[in-house]
Design a protein around this motif. Structure first.
Motif, short mmCIF file in Angstrom:
data_model
loop_
_atom_site.label_atom_id
_atom_site.label_comp_id
_atom_site.label_asym_id
_atom_site.label_seq_id
_atom_site.Cartn_x
_atom_site.Cartn_y
_atom_site.Cartn_z
N ILE A 1 0.85 -1.19 0.00
CA ILE A 1 0.00 0.00 0.00
C ILE A 1 0.88 1.24 0.00
N PRO A 2 0.33 2.38 -0.40
CA PRO A 2 1.15 3.60 -0.41
C PRO A 2 1.69 3.93 0.98
N GLN A 3 2.92 4.41 1.03
CA GLN A 3 3.58 4.76 2.29
C GLN A 3 2.79 5.83 3.03
N SER A 4 2.11 6.72 2.31
CA SER A 4 1.32 7.78 2.96
C SER A 4 0.16 7.19 3.78
N ILE A 5 -0.32 6.04 3.37
CA ILE A 5 -1.39 5.37 4.13
C ILE A 5 -0.80 4.61 5.31
N SER A 6 0.22 3.81 5.05
CA SER A 6 0.78 2.97 6.11
C SER A 6 1.40 3.80 7.23
N ALA A 7 2.03 4.94 6.89
CA ALA A 7 2.69 5.77 7.91
C ALA A 7 1.69 6.39 8.87
N SER A 8 0.50 6.72 8.39
CA SER A 8 -0.48 7.34 9.27
C SER A 8 -1.39 6.33 9.96
N LEU A 9 -1.34 5.10 9.51
CA LEU A 9 -2.25 4.07 10.02
C LEU A 9 -1.73 3.33 11.24
N VAL A 10 -0.42 3.11 11.31
CA VAL A 10 0.16 2.31 12.38
C VAL A 10 1.19 3.15 13.12
N ARG A 11 1.05 3.18 14.46
CA ARG A 11 2.00 3.91 15.30
C ARG A 11 2.96 2.92 15.95
N THR A 12 4.14 3.43 16.27
CA THR A 12 5.13 2.64 16.99
C THR A 12 5.19 3.17 18.42
N ARG A 13 5.23 2.28 19.37
CA ARG A 13 5.24 2.67 20.78
C ARG A 13 6.55 2.21 21.41
N LEU A 14 7.23 3.14 22.05
CA LEU A 14 8.45 2.79 22.77
C LEU A 14 8.08 2.27 24.15
N GLU A 15 8.72 1.23 24.58
CA GLU A 15 8.51 0.75 25.94
C GLU A 15 9.82 0.24 26.52
N ILE A 16 9.87 0.20 27.81
CA ILE A 16 11.10 -0.17 28.53
C ILE A 16 11.20 -1.69 28.63
N ASN A 17 12.39 -2.21 28.37
CA ASN A 17 12.69 -3.61 28.62
C ASN A 17 13.08 -3.69 30.11
N GLN A 18 12.14 -4.12 30.94
CA GLN A 18 12.33 -4.11 32.40
C GLN A 18 13.54 -4.93 32.83
N LYS A 19 13.71 -6.09 32.21
CA LYS A 19 14.81 -6.98 32.58
C LYS A 19 16.16 -6.30 32.30
N GLN A 20 16.28 -5.67 31.14
CA GLN A 20 17.51 -4.98 30.78
C GLN A 20 17.75 -3.78 31.69
N LEU A 21 16.69 -3.07 32.03
CA LEU A 21 16.82 -1.90 32.91
C LEU A 21 17.35 -2.32 34.28
N LYS A 22 16.80 -3.38 34.85
CA LYS A 22 17.25 -3.86 36.16
C LYS A 22 18.71 -4.33 36.09
N SER A 23 19.06 -4.97 34.99
CA SER A 23 20.43 -5.42 34.80
C SER A 23 21.37 -4.22 34.71
N LEU A 24 20.97 -3.20 33.97
CA LEU A 24 21.78 -1.98 33.85
C LEU A 24 21.96 -1.32 35.22
N GLN A 25 20.90 -1.28 36.00
CA GLN A 25 20.96 -0.68 37.34
C GLN A 25 21.97 -1.43 38.21
N LEU A 26 22.00 -2.72 38.08
CA LEU A 26 22.89 -3.54 38.90
C LEU A 26 24.35 -3.48 38.44
N PHE A 27 24.56 -3.56 37.12
CA PHE A 27 25.92 -3.71 36.61
C PHE A 27 26.56 -2.43 36.05
N ASP A 28 25.75 -1.40 35.79
CA ASP A 28 26.30 -0.16 35.23
C ASP A 28 25.55 1.03 35.79
N PRO A 29 25.73 1.31 37.09
CA PRO A 29 24.96 2.37 37.75
C PRO A 29 25.15 3.76 37.14
#
Length: 136
Positions: free
Chosen positions: A81-109
């Motif tokens: 489908i045209p990019q103009s349709i697909s770009a406005s139709l689906v959004r991307t959501r950022l979310e935190i990888n909890q496991k990686q965050l806890k690991s970072l807190q522990l090993f790289d404060p």
């Protein structure tokens, strides 16, 4: 005849919680029954809102659909489908990888402190579960 000891505070509170949960379920079932009766009286659109007024109350029913996206299929469809349709139709959501965050807190404060500037942390409600122990 041996006398049973008085229930502990833990047992008393767990019993009260058990009774409260039963009452809550009964109240919920009663509410759902009334909501269904109101839907029967007011009517329900397949999607959207419908309102009816009585002498003392205005009741609105709202129906809709939950839609989810199959990412693998979307990857294929979005190419056709045209990019103009697909770009406005689906959004991307950022979310935190909890496991990686806890690991970072522990090993790289040091880096964790930098990352933490972009994160809001709120305490969750404490979960309490009780299980009735059968008499032995």
């Amino acid at each position: 005849m041996e006398e049973k000891p008085s229930p502990s505070v833990l047992d008393q509170l767990a019993h009260e919680l058990e009774l409260a949960k039963k009452a809550e379920e009964q109240a919920r079932n009663h509410r759902l029954t009334i909501e269904q009766q109101l839907c029967d009286v007011v009517g329900v659109k397949s999607e959207g809102s419908h309102t009816s007024k009585g002498d003392y109350y205005k009741v609105t029913t709202t129906a809709g659909f939950t839609r989810s996206l199959d990412q693998n299929t979307w990857a294929d469809v979005s190419k056709r489908i045209p990019q103009s349709i697909s770009a406005s139709l689906v959004r991307t959501r950022l979310e935190i990888n909890q496991k990686q965050l806890k690991s970072l807190q522990l090993f790289d404060p040091v880096h964790y402190q930098m990352v933490a500037e972009a994160i809001t942390t709120k305490a969750k409600k404490v979960a309490v579960s009780c299980q009735r122990l059968e008499a032995q």
